[in-house]
Write an enzyme that holds these catalytic residues in place. Structure first.
Site, PDB file in Angstrom:
ATOM      1  N   LYS A  51     -20.017  22.947 -22.731  1.00 27.46           N
ATOM      2  CA  LYS A  51     -21.130  23.907 -22.760  1.00 27.46           C
ATOM      3  C   LYS A  51     -20.606  25.220 -23.316  1.00 27.46           C
ATOM      4  O   LYS A  51     -19.561  25.719 -22.867  1.00 27.46           O
ATOM      5  CB  LYS A  51     -21.697  24.124 -21.352  1.00 27.46           C
ATOM      6  CG  LYS A  51     -22.363  22.896 -20.747  1.00 27.46           C
ATOM      7  CD  LYS A  51     -22.841  23.166 -19.327  1.00 27.46           C
ATOM      8  CE  LYS A  51     -23.515  21.941 -18.731  1.00 27.46           C
ATOM      9  NZ  LYS A  51     -23.889  22.144 -17.310  1.00 27.46           N
ATOM     10  N   LYS A  79     -30.809  14.878 -11.118  1.00 30.75           N
ATOM     11  CA  LYS A  79     -30.075  15.833 -10.297  1.00 30.75           C
ATOM     12  C   LYS A  79     -30.082  15.387  -8.835  1.00 30.75           C
ATOM     13  O   LYS A  79     -31.150  15.098  -8.261  1.00 30.75           O
ATOM     14  CB  LYS A  79     -30.702  17.228 -10.401  1.00 30.75           C
ATOM     15  CG  LYS A  79     -30.591  17.858 -11.783  1.00 30.75           C
ATOM     16  CD  LYS A  79     -29.172  18.316 -12.077  1.00 30.75           C
ATOM     17  CE  LYS A  79     -29.113  19.149 -13.340  1.00 30.75           C
ATOM     18  NZ  LYS A  79     -27.746  19.616 -13.640  1.00 30.75           N
ATOM     19  N   ASP A 134     -26.288  13.543 -12.004  1.00 31.76           N
ATOM     20  CA  ASP A 134     -25.512  14.786 -11.930  1.00 31.76           C
ATOM     21  C   ASP A 134     -25.540  15.304 -10.505  1.00 31.76           C
ATOM     22  O   ASP A 134     -26.571  15.762 -10.015  1.00 31.76           O
ATOM     23  CB  ASP A 134     -26.101  15.823 -12.887  1.00 31.76           C
ATOM     24  CG  ASP A 134     -25.266  17.092 -12.956  1.00 31.76           C
ATOM     25  OD1 ASP A 134     -24.215  17.163 -12.284  1.00 31.76           O
ATOM     26  OD2 ASP A 134     -25.655  18.033 -13.684  1.00 31.76           O
ATOM     27  N   GLU A 163     -21.987  12.791 -13.278  1.00 37.22           N
ATOM     28  CA  GLU A 163     -21.438  14.081 -13.699  1.00 37.22           C
ATOM     29  C   GLU A 163     -20.981  14.912 -12.504  1.00 37.22           C
ATOM     30  O   GLU A 163     -21.708  15.040 -11.514  1.00 37.22           O
ATOM     31  CB  GLU A 163     -22.507  14.851 -14.484  1.00 37.22           C
ATOM     32  CG  GLU A 163     -22.051  16.179 -15.036  1.00 37.22           C
ATOM     33  CD  GLU A 163     -23.090  16.824 -15.930  1.00 37.22           C
ATOM     34  OE1 GLU A 163     -22.922  18.002 -16.285  1.00 37.22           O
ATOM     35  OE2 GLU A 163     -24.088  16.147 -16.294  1.00 37.22           O
TER      36      GLU A 163
END
Length: 355
Positions: free
Chosen positions: A267, A162, A190, A218
């Site tokens: 998702k 992240k 991400d 991402e």
């Protein structure tokens, strides 16, 4: 098997460490659990994760959406009439995708129980084993390196890094992690919408020049900036994964037509459940676009439903279902077996929970 009642509860789990992204910091999962009762005594289970910064939902709004809009729309319907149920579910209220996802997965749980089959087999039965990555929260570089090495000690071979809160320092963070973990560990990055298009291109090109060997990046820019996503995809070699930019089948078509990403992250909390997720997966596959299955901060209930869907689909080639792994303990018993990076499907009916 007709829908008799929908009961709302709460499912809670503390996280092992705080979950930090460019969008939020979370210490504790407190989600909505859904129990759909039928006239023959069966119970289907689902879960809705309130993610205000992504879906715009809270526990209160999810409860309201289900009690006041969704429940009246589908009570009395036969579970086998899946397309009609999903049509009413979709039209009952605008958006509210997590609330819809909880109901959707509970209906699919019931449908699979009706035929005494595990859900992944009912949906396609492509595989029984999945390998998930694990999230490394955004922190100072030294802490992220430490967390990465600890994840590898636990057996994880794929790390989802992240970043996005500090674009100026993100290159150093990622390169430090690559240097620490070595060349064989798969790294996914991400940014959680944290970069501008030009920042994204600069950062990704720097990583490419440094031979960081990043599998994908991402959602580098804001979800609504499709032109920005298009710019990043066109000006970098690394695969770009669209996440928040794709909620619906229509979003998937837009991203694919504009070549705004190389990959799509599905998702259930974004799509409104398995029914719409299947459409997105099919659209992507027809256009040669591979998919990831991901999750929000969810417990084993909804992550298990996502695992069943992923196991059924050839075109889902990447798995980011680490929700249960991030929790101190599972708040529920049953479902697929989560053992480190491995997720193993069982042959219990439905999603696999006995209530």
């Amino acid at each position: 098997m007709k829908i008799k009642d929908i009961v709302i509860g709460v499912v809670e789990a503390p996280l092992i460490t705080p979950f930090k992204t460019a969008l939020r910091t979370v210490y504790y999962i407190r989600n909505i659990a859904i129990y759909v009762h039928t006239d023959d005594g069966q119970i289907g289970i689902g879960e809705a994760a309130p993610t205000a910064v992504i879906t715009g939902e809270t526990n209160a709004s999810i409860t309201e959406a289900i009690n006041e809009y969704i429940k009246p729309a589908i009570i009395g319907m036969d579970v086998e009439d899946i397309s009609q149920i999903m049509e009413r579910l979709d039209k009952s209220i605008y958006k509210n995708t997590s609330a819809k996802a909880a109901i959707d997965m509970a209906i699919y749980d019931l449908l699979a129980k009706r035929y005494q089959a595990p859900l992944y087999k009912l949906l396609g039965g492509y595989r029984k084993e999945l390998v998930t990555d694990i999230t490394i929260s955004v922190n100072e570089t030294a802490e992220m390196v430490k967390d990465s090495l600890e994840a590898i000690k636990r057996g994880f071979q794929i790390l989802k890094i992240k970043v996005g809160k500090d674009p100026a320092g993100d290159i150093a963070r990622i390169l430090a992690i690559r240097d620490a973990v070595g060349p064989t560990i798969t790294l996914r990055v991400d940014a959680n919408q944290g970069w501008t298009p030009k920042e994204a291109v600069r950062i990704i090109r720097a990583l490419e020049d440094a031979n960081a060997n990043i599998e994908l990046v991402e959602q580098p820019v804001h979800y609504s900036d499709i032109e920005g996503m298009q710019y990043v995809t066109a000006n970098t070699i690394t695969n770009i994964l669209a996440d928040e930019s794709v909620f619906s089948p229509k979003d998937a078509i837009t991203v694919i037509e504009k070549r705004a990403a190389d990959l799509i992250n599905i998702k259930l909390m974004k799509t409104g459940g398995i029914y719409q997720a299947q459409k997105i997966c099919n659209i992507a596959e027809a256009n040669g676009i591979q998919c990831m299955i991901g999750c929000m901060l969810e417990t084993k209930i909804s992550v298990s439903a996502a695992a069943h869907f992923a196991a059924s689909q050839k075109n889902i080639t990447m798995v980011d279902l680490d929700g249960p792994i991030l929790c101190v303990k599972d708040p529920v018993a049953g479902g697929p077996i989560f053992n480190g990076q491995s997720i193993s499907m069982l042959d219990k009916p439905g999603i696999g929970f006995s209530l």
